[in-house]
Scaffold this motif. Structure first.
Motif, PDB file in Angstrom:
ATOM      1  N   GLY A 128       0.825  -1.189   0.000  1.00  0.00           N
ATOM      2  CA  GLY A 128       0.000   0.000   0.000  1.00  0.00           C
ATOM      3  C   GLY A 128       0.865   1.247   0.000  1.00  0.00           C
ATOM      4  N   GLU A 129       0.218   2.405  -0.125  1.00  0.00           N
ATOM      5  CA  GLU A 129       0.959   3.661  -0.225  1.00  0.00           C
ATOM      6  C   GLU A 129       1.788   3.951   1.028  1.00  0.00           C
ATOM      7  N   LYS A 130       1.295   3.549   2.183  1.00  0.00           N
ATOM      8  CA  LYS A 130       1.978   3.855   3.441  1.00  0.00           C
ATOM      9  C   LYS A 130       2.797   2.677   3.969  1.00  0.00           C
ATOM     10  N   THR A 131       2.860   1.591   3.209  1.00  0.00           N
ATOM     11  CA  THR A 131       3.553   0.401   3.669  1.00  0.00           C
ATOM     12  C   THR A 131       5.065   0.585   3.607  1.00  0.00           C
ATOM     13  N   GLN A 132       5.762   0.161   4.651  1.00  0.00           N
ATOM     14  CA  GLN A 132       7.223   0.183   4.662  1.00  0.00           C
ATOM     15  C   GLN A 132       7.751  -1.022   3.884  1.00  0.00           C
ATOM     16  N   PHE A 133       8.910  -0.837   3.224  1.00  0.00           N
ATOM     17  CA  PHE A 133       9.433  -1.933   2.405  1.00  0.00           C
ATOM     18  C   PHE A 133       9.814  -3.140   3.249  1.00  0.00           C
ATOM     19  N   VAL A 134      10.167  -2.918   4.506  1.00  0.00           N
ATOM     20  CA  VAL A 134      10.493  -4.049   5.379  1.00  0.00           C
ATOM     21  C   VAL A 134       9.298  -4.980   5.518  1.00  0.00           C
ATOM     22  N   ASP A 135       8.079  -4.432   5.412  1.00  0.00           N
ATOM     23  CA  ASP A 135       6.884  -5.275   5.460  1.00  0.00           C
ATOM     24  C   ASP A 135       6.757  -6.132   4.209  1.00  0.00           C
ATOM     25  N   VAL A 136       7.164  -5.594   3.071  1.00  0.00           N
ATOM     26  CA  VAL A 136       7.164  -6.373   1.829  1.00  0.00           C
ATOM     27  C   VAL A 136       8.167  -7.522   1.946  1.00  0.00           C
ATOM     28  N   ILE A 137       9.317  -7.231   2.524  1.00  0.00           N
ATOM     29  CA  ILE A 137      10.323  -8.272   2.755  1.00  0.00           C
ATOM     30  C   ILE A 137       9.759  -9.371   3.645  1.00  0.00           C
ATOM     31  N   ASN A 138       9.092  -8.969   4.727  1.00  0.00           N
ATOM     32  CA  ASN A 138       8.510  -9.956   5.647  1.00  0.00           C
ATOM     33  C   ASN A 138       7.425 -10.779   4.961  1.00  0.00           C
ATOM     34  N   ALA A 139       6.644 -10.135   4.089  1.00  0.00           N
ATOM     35  CA  ALA A 139       5.613 -10.863   3.350  1.00  0.00           C
ATOM     36  C   ALA A 139       6.239 -11.867   2.394  1.00  0.00           C
ATOM     37  N   ALA A 140       7.334 -11.483   1.757  1.00  0.00           N
ATOM     38  CA  ALA A 140       8.034 -12.401   0.851  1.00  0.00           C
ATOM     39  C   ALA A 140       8.558 -13.613   1.603  1.00  0.00           C
ATOM     40  N   ARG A 141       9.128 -13.386   2.773  1.00  0.00           N
ATOM     41  CA  ARG A 141       9.620 -14.510   3.577  1.00  0.00           C
ATOM     42  C   ARG A 141       8.461 -15.412   4.007  1.00  0.00           C
ATOM     43  N   ALA A 142       7.291 -14.806   4.266  1.00  0.00           N
ATOM     44  CA  ALA A 142       6.118 -15.594   4.645  1.00  0.00           C
ATOM     45  C   ALA A 142       5.643 -16.467   3.485  1.00  0.00           C
ATOM     46  N   VAL A 143       5.681 -15.918   2.274  1.00  0.00           N
ATOM     47  CA  VAL A 143       5.320 -16.714   1.094  1.00  0.00           C
ATOM     48  C   VAL A 143       6.317 -17.850   0.913  1.00  0.00           C
ATOM     49  N   LYS A 144       7.597 -17.540   1.046  1.00  0.00           N
ATOM     50  CA  LYS A 144       8.622 -18.577   0.888  1.00  0.00           C
ATOM     51  C   LYS A 144       8.428 -19.703   1.907  1.00  0.00           C
ATOM     52  N   LYS A 145       8.044 -19.359   3.120  1.00  0.00           N
ATOM     53  CA  LYS A 145       7.827 -20.371   4.147  1.00  0.00           C
ATOM     54  C   LYS A 145       6.757 -21.369   3.701  1.00  0.00           C
ATOM     55  N   VAL A 146       5.658 -20.852   3.159  1.00  0.00           N
ATOM     56  CA  VAL A 146       4.585 -21.726   2.692  1.00  0.00           C
ATOM     57  C   VAL A 146       5.054 -22.553   1.502  1.00  0.00           C
ATOM     58  N   LEU A 147       5.796 -21.944   0.588  1.00  0.00           N
ATOM     59  CA  LEU A 147       6.316 -22.677  -0.569  1.00  0.00           C
ATOM     60  C   LEU A 147       7.292 -23.766  -0.134  1.00  0.00           C
ATOM     61  N   ASP A 148       8.136 -23.435   0.831  1.00  0.00           N
ATOM     62  CA  ASP A 148       9.092 -24.426   1.339  1.00  0.00           C
ATOM     63  C   ASP A 148       8.365 -25.613   1.972  1.00  0.00           C
ATOM     64  N   GLU A 149       7.270 -25.322   2.666  1.00  0.00           N
ATOM     65  CA  GLU A 149       6.500 -26.396   3.290  1.00  0.00           C
ATOM     66  C   GLU A 149       5.934 -27.349   2.236  1.00  0.00           C
ATOM     67  N   LYS A 150       5.660 -26.802   1.049  1.00  0.00           N
ATOM     68  CA  LYS A 150       5.165 -27.612  -0.067  1.00  0.00           C
ATOM     69  C   LYS A 150       6.303 -28.181  -0.916  1.00  0.00           C
ATOM     70  N   LYS A 151       7.548 -27.909  -0.469  1.00  0.00           N
ATOM     71  CA  LYS A 151       8.747 -28.354  -1.197  1.00  0.00           C
ATOM     72  C   LYS A 151       8.774 -27.806  -2.630  1.00  0.00           C
ATOM     73  N   LEU A 152       8.405 -26.536  -2.756  1.00  0.00           N
ATOM     74  CA  LEU A 152       8.407 -25.852  -4.046  1.00  0.00           C
ATOM     75  C   LEU A 152       9.584 -24.872  -4.102  1.00  0.00           C
ATOM     76  N   THR A 153      10.461 -25.067  -5.077  1.00  0.00           N
ATOM     77  CA  THR A 153      11.596 -24.174  -5.270  1.00  0.00           C
ATOM     78  C   THR A 153      11.107 -22.848  -5.843  1.00  0.00           C
ATOM     79  N   SER A 154      11.553 -21.743  -5.270  1.00  0.00           N
ATOM     80  CA  SER A 154      11.070 -20.434  -5.715  1.00  0.00           C
ATOM     81  C   SER A 154      12.228 -19.479  -5.963  1.00  0.00           C
ATOM     82  N   PHE A 155      11.953 -18.464  -6.761  1.00  0.00           N
ATOM     83  CA  PHE A 155      12.912 -17.435  -7.120  1.00  0.00           C
ATOM     84  C   PHE A 155      12.257 -16.075  -6.890  1.00  0.00           C
ATOM     85  N   ILE A 156      13.060 -15.078  -6.547  1.00  0.00           N
ATOM     86  CA  ILE A 156      12.501 -13.766  -6.214  1.00  0.00           C
ATOM     87  C   ILE A 156      13.258 -12.663  -6.940  1.00  0.00           C
TER      88      ILE A 156
END
Length: 286
Positions: A128-156
Motif C-alpha cells: 500500500g501507499e503507506k507500507t514500509q518496504f520491510v513489510d514487503v520483505i517480511n511478506a516475501a519470507r512468509a510466502v517462501k515459508k509456505v512454498l518451502d512447506e510444499k517443497k516448491l523451489t522459488s525465485f525472487i
C-alpha cells in the motif's frame, strides 16, 4: 539498427539517454532474452521519456517494421478481436524497442508453443501507499515459508518499484486455470498465517495498507515486468533477480539501476540462471 535521436533523455533526472538504454540491452541481451523469447509482450511506451505521455501497447501493427521483428496473433476472447503481439526474440528487437520508447517490457508467463500453460506460478507482492518496504520483505519470507512447506523451489526479484515478485517454475505442464487456483490456495494459506501483514483483498481500501498477494497474475494474458528490464522511475531502476539470502532488512530495490546492474551481473552472475532447469510438480487434490 540505427537509432533516431540517440541523445533523447528517457530518464532526465538520471541522465539516461535512448542510446544508453539501447547499449545496455545490446551488451546484456544474453541475460535479458531468455525471459522474453517467444512470449507475447505488452509494452509500456514513453516516446518522450518518463516525464512525457505514456501508453500501454499490446496490438503491434507496423507495415514498415523491419524483417527481424516477429509477431504472434492471438484471439482476445474479451473483445473478440485478433491481437498482434510482438515477440522479443533477438538483440535487434531489443534495440528496436529502445528506439521506440518501450521502457517497460511486460511478457506473458507462457510462450507461443504452449500459450495456455505458463512456465511459472507468480506471486506479485503489492504494498500500500503507506507500507514500509520491510513489510514487503517480511511478506516475501512468509510466502517462501509456505512454498518451502510444499517443497516448491522459488525465485525472487524486485519489481523495480516498491514490490517484490516471487516465481515458482512449473515447466509449462498445467493450465492457467489450474495454476491460478493453486496459487490462490497458497496465498490464502499465507494470509491465514499472517493476517496482520497480508491480504487477498483486490481493492486497496479493503486491505488498509497490508501487502496484497496478487495471485491473479496467473491468468491468460496477464503480465509481469521482465527480469533485467527497466522501469519508468526517476533513477531508471531495473527489475532485478535476487538470491533469497538478500531478502532481508536493509534490502533497497532503488539501488538496482541501469547504471549499477552490470557491475552486479559481473560480480554475481544471474541468480535465476537455473530457473528453467528446476520445474516444480504441483500436487492437485482430487
Amino acid at each position: 539498427m540505427k537509432l533516431t535521436h540517440p541523445d533523447k533523455l528517457y530518464w532526465p533526472e538520471a541522465k539516461v539517454t535512448k542510446a544508453a538504454l539501447a547499449a545496455y540491452y545490446t551488451r546484456n541481451s544474453r541475460v535479458v532474452l531468455p525471459y522474453l523469447t517467444d512470449r507475447p509482450l505488452s509494452l509500456k511506451r514513453y516516446p518522450e521519456g518518463i516525464d512525457g505521455m505514456s501508453f500501454f501497447q499490446k496490438n503491434f501493427v507496423d507495415e514498415g517494421a523491419p524483417a527481424f521483428l516477429t509477431t504472434k496473433t492471438i484471439r482476445a476472447k474479451t473483445v473478440r478481436k485478433n491481437v498482434h503481439y510482438l515477440l522479443c526474440n533477438n538483440t535487434q528487437t531489443l534495440r528496436y524497442l529502445a528506439n521506440n520508447g518501450a521502457l517497460e517490457l511486460h511478457p506473458w508467463n507462457s510462450r507461443t508453443s504452449a500459450l495456455d500453460k505458463p512456465d511459472f506460478m507468480v506471486f506479485d507482492l503489492d504494498p500500500g501507499e503507506k507500507t514500509q518496504f520491510v513489510d514487503v520483505i517480511n511478506a516475501a519470507r512468509a510466502v517462501k515459508k509456505v512454498l518451502d512447506e510444499k517443497k516448491l523451489t522459488s525465485f525472487i526479484k524486485t519489481s523495480g518499484k516498491r514490490g517484490l515478485h516471487i516465481y515458482v517454475p512449473i515447466g509449462a505442464r498445467y493450465s492457467y486455470d489450474k495454476v491460478r487456483a493453486y496459487a490462490r490456495a497458497l496465498a490464502q494459506n499465507v494470509v491465514e498465517q499472517n493476517p496482520a501483514l497480508t491480504s487477498l483483498a483486490v481493492h486497496p481500501k479493503d486491505r488498509r495498507d497490508k501487502i496484497y498477494i496478487d495471485y491473479l497474475r496467473n491468468s491468460t494474458g496477464q503480465t509481469v515486468i521482465a527480469p533485467y528490464c527497466t522501469r519508468a522511475t526517476p533513477n531508471a531502476t531495473i527489475s532485478t533477480p535476487l538470491e533469497w539470502s538478500e531478502v532481508k532488512k536493509g534490502l533497497n530495490p532503488n539501488k538496482f539501476t541501469i547504471k549499477t546492474i552490470e557491475k552486479r551481473l559481473k560480480k554475481k552472475g544471474d541468480p535465476w540462471r537455473s530457473i528453467f532447469k528446476q520445474p516444480n510438480a504441483l500436487s492437485f487434490s482430487k
